[in-house]
Enzyme design. Structure first.
Site, PDB file in Angstrom:
ATOM      1  N   CYS A  18       0.841  -1.198   0.000  1.00  0.00           N
ATOM      2  CA  CYS A  18       0.000   0.000   0.000  1.00  0.00           C
ATOM      3  C   CYS A  18       0.875   1.247   0.000  1.00  0.00           C
ATOM      4  CB  CYS A  18      -0.941   0.016   1.210  1.00  0.00           C
ATOM      5  SG  CYS A  18      -0.079   0.202   2.787  1.00  0.00           S
ATOM      6  N   ASP A 411     -13.763   1.886 -22.894  1.00  0.00           N
ATOM      7  CA  ASP A 411     -13.373   1.212 -24.124  1.00  0.00           C
ATOM      8  C   ASP A 411     -14.665   0.856 -24.858  1.00  0.00           C
ATOM      9  OD1 ASP A 411     -11.751  -0.278 -26.001  1.00  0.00           O
ATOM     10  OD2 ASP A 411     -12.473  -2.078 -25.015  1.00  0.00           O
TER      11      ASP A 411
END
Length: 747
Positions: A18, A411
């Site tokens: 992280c 897309d």
């Protein structure tokens, strides 16, 4: 004087999963003399730096990383195997979660916690000691990391916060609470580690697109050689069904290539002498001789891999909210407690015992347990609610970012559209539609071409009886397929092929232009050289695409299409769905468009193909369709398992609901503490009341977070201006026609 030698050092840091981890490691290393140019990519567990070993040894760097709670491993040399260089040394990351230090901590703490619960039931008198053992077992590794953080530049990390909470609970005799909090924290860390490992492994599947061997012409013969040994100007032979081994230029032959994995083009593209082709494309028919123009380390697939890795590395690290807040809250609480204990007796003659007692009560009130749980409790509930609706979100940071996006980029192929061409129009110039379709399906019966398969599927759905063919069908690469029927040869081919056989009538040419303007691919059926009809096909929008986009717009989110498909097809689909379109974008061009859109605020990218992976990684949040490639799913931060465009709006609504819940939890926790702080200073609050204040805040925060489990998508129905959306996802005043999407047919 010894010469100063700077060396580049590359390490894989196990357990770094992280942004907070990355910041902690960077802060710890930059204090070492001779360590410069530190670059940390927690998404890949990768660390690179320039090291002057005359001032600091490599072992000292590794020891510093270990002291922070992570395990460093040397990465392969630059000259190592190409595939390892592309994806990194996976041996370490392939270890199962229970074999890692964090995993063993979770297992040990869980076993002790379960044992303590059993003993508390059977022998209550000694239960507290077992809970204490479980708490100490879990908190000691976290405490060591907190102390290392304090020593090396990160004094108020989440480990510091957890250590204070657990030790405070133990000191108050709440060992059971301490053990549970530590265990849940450890579980959250291991889940983050597992998710990060899966994302890293997903990049490896990119390599599967490129064949390991290539058929190369050398010394007058065609021999198989490793694809990574191909050099520029080598000549390779690509047979039907083969994948292209590297980027190149066709020097002989004609065939159609499926470029969908690389460019997003929805139908195979004709390639002939002089055409550029991309690594990973699939040869549909015809033999091609190709001159290699890029080596394996620099071909399209390799560049996509590096784009994904670079995009992940350049994404700004998002520290967990509680970690950021604790940097101010924890020291402030300590300072206030010390002030209450010391100032009144020292400067105003008050009684020391009274104000020390009040200072201790203030410390108890300031115990961060409720704050620690406020964010993860809401996130956990939000993630669970999303999973029930088929909305997979990979972690709390992703869920938080979703609600802040201002633009969603889609897309086209496989995302806004189904991903497979469908017959939209049948124009019979002779006979009827059924007869025309039956003849075309008979000719295309053995075809593996997507357009041919769509024609055959349409005939099957209509239950048509196909005429018999005599002999087998024969392909004319890039032009047509032909077979002999009872009444002669029938050809199914491109308009260009039909024009070569004879002039097309003005009326037919006009109809073809109309179909092409609508983004459709037209094939002409010829009997001999005579056109007898036209069949149009198109990759149609998903049934909920228009309503899903309308709902996003109503939420105040801008929508745009980014696709590798041609401008004509992209424009037609965009006009139909009502969004902007940018077409003919290769992966690096998509990445550039994402960067431009990023200037106007947070951006989410929705895609399903390998060519979308860099854009998914570079955007603020990447969302993959559930039917997409492994790489798209692995690179993305969220996935729509039900393949519904409407799911994007639901994700935004869920995120906004979760963010609201988090702020409510923080207000509850801090509000109660503020009230009890006042009562403490006035002498009303006792120590047990202070404990009750923290416990009560924890209960309220948890109950409030559980409300998110009732999320059913209603928040996504609310427009930005308060307009209520109808069942189709559009504002009532602007209900779009749904007939086209219900039938799946164009006009």
């Amino acid at each position: 004087m010894a010469a100063e030698v700077d060396n580049a050092l590359k390490l894989r840091v196990e357990g770094m999963d992280c942004g907070a981890c990355a910041i902690k490691i960077e802060n710890g290393l930059k204090r070492l003399p001779g360590v410069t140019e530190i670059k940390v990519n927690y998404g890949l567990e990768a660390l690179s730096l320039v090291l002057d070993e005359d001032r600091t040894s490599r072992s000292s760097v590794e020891d510093r990383i270990r002291s922070l709670g992570y395990t460093p491993h040397l990465m392969p040399d630059e000259g190592a195997d190409a595939e390892k260089n592309s994806t990194g040394d996976r041996g370490v990351s392939d270890r199962a979660w229970w074999q890692t230090r964090k995993g063993q901590l979770v297992i040990g703490a869980g076993v002790l916690l379960g044992l303590a619960f059993i003993i508390a039931t059977v022998v209550p008198a000694i239960a507290e000691w077992v809970y204490l053992a479980a708490a100490l077992f879990g908190i000691l590794p976290i405490l060591r990391r907190a102390i290392a953080g304090v020593r090396h530049g990160t004094p108020f990390s989440i480990e510091t916060l957890m250590s204070i909470a657990a030790i405070g609970a133990v000191a108050l005799g709440e060992s059971a609470e301490a053990a549970i909090v530590v265990f849940l924290f450890a579980v959250g860390e291991i889940l983050e580690n597992v998710a990060a490992g899966r994302a890293r492994a997903g990049i490896e599947s990119l390599m599967k697109l490129v064949p390991r061997v290539a058929r190369c012409e050398r010394d007058g013969a065609v021999t198989e050689v490793p694809a990574d040994e191909l050099g520029i100007d080598d000549i390779v032979v690509v047979r039907p069904g083969d994948r292209v081994p590297s980027d190149g230029e066709v020097i002989d032959g004609k065939s159609e290539l499926d470029e969908a994995p690389v460019t997003g083009e929805s139908v195979p593209v004709l390639k002939e002498a002089g055409s550029a082709i991309y690594a990973g494309s699939i040869n549909a028919n015809g033999v091609l001789r190709v001159r290699i123009t890029r080596t394996a380390a620099d071909n399209t697939i390799a560049r996509i891999i590096h784009l994904v890795e670079d995009a992940q590395g350049s994404k700004a690290p998002t520290a967990r909210f509680i970690d950021r807040f604790s940097a101010y809250y924890t020291p402030a609480a300590m300072a206030v407690s010390a002030f209450i204990m010391v100032v009144p007796p020292m400067f105003f003659g008050a009684e020391w015992s009274i104000w020390i007692y009040r200072g201790l009560a203030t410390l108890l009130i300031a115990c961060p347990c409720a704050l620690v749980i406020s964010t993860p409790a809401a996130i956990a509930s939000g993630l669970a609610a999303g999973a029930r609706r088929g909305l997979l979100v990979k972690g709390g940071a992703a869920l938080e970012i979703l609600g802040k996006v201002r633009t969603v980029a889609f897309d086209k192929t496989g995302t806004l559209t189904v991903g497979q061409p469908r017959v939209t129009d049948i124009i019979a110039l002779e006979g009827d539609e059924a007869e025309l379709l039956a003849k075309a399906a008979a000719v295309e019966g053995g075809s593996s071409h997507p357009l041919g398969e769509a024609i055959v599927e349409e005939a099957a759905q209509r239950g048509l009886e196909l005429p018999r063919i005599f002999g087998g069908a024969m392909a004319i690469p890039g032009k047509a397929v032909t077979a002999r029927l009872r009444d002669g040869f029938v050809f199914v081919g491109s308009p260009r092929y039909a024009a070569e056989q004879g002039d097309l009538t003005p009326e037919l040419s006009s109809r073809l232009e109309t179909l092409e303007a609508e983004g459709k691919t037209a094939v002409i059926v010829l009997s001999g050289k005579r056109p007898i009809g036209v069949i149009a096909l198109r990759d149609e929008p998903r049934a909920d695409a228009a309503s899903g986009l309308a709902r996003l717009n109503a939420l105040g989110v801008r929508t745009v299409m980014l696709t590798g498909d041609n401008r004509r097809t992209a424009g037609a689909i965009a006009r139909e769905l009502g969004l902007e379109a940018k077409a003919e974008l290769l992966p690096d061009a998509k990445l550039a468009e994402i960067a431009k859109l990023h200037e106007h605020g947070g951006i989410a990218m929705v895609g399903d193909g390998i060519n979308d992976a860099p854009a998914l990684a570079a955007s603020s949040i990447g969302i993959a369709m559930g039917s997409g490639t492994d790489v798209a799913l692995a690179t993305a931060d969220a996935a729509l398992l039900k393949n519904r465009v409407m799911g994007v709006a639901e994700l935004v609504g869920l995120s906004r609901a979760t963010l609201g819940n988090i702020w409510q939890n923080i207000a509850l926790a801090l509000g109660l503490k503020a009230v009890f702080l006042i009562t403490t200073l006035t002498g009303v609050t006792t120590l047990w009341m202070a404990i009750l204040a923290d416990t009560g805040a924890t209960v309220l925060v948890t109950v409030n977070a559980l409300r998110l489990l009732r999320f059913r998508g209603e928040d996504a129905h609310q427009g930005a201006s308060g307009d209520r959306l109808n069942k189709n996802g559009a504002v009532d005043a602007h209900v779009p026609s749904q007939e086209l999407h219900q039938t799946g047919r164009g006009t």
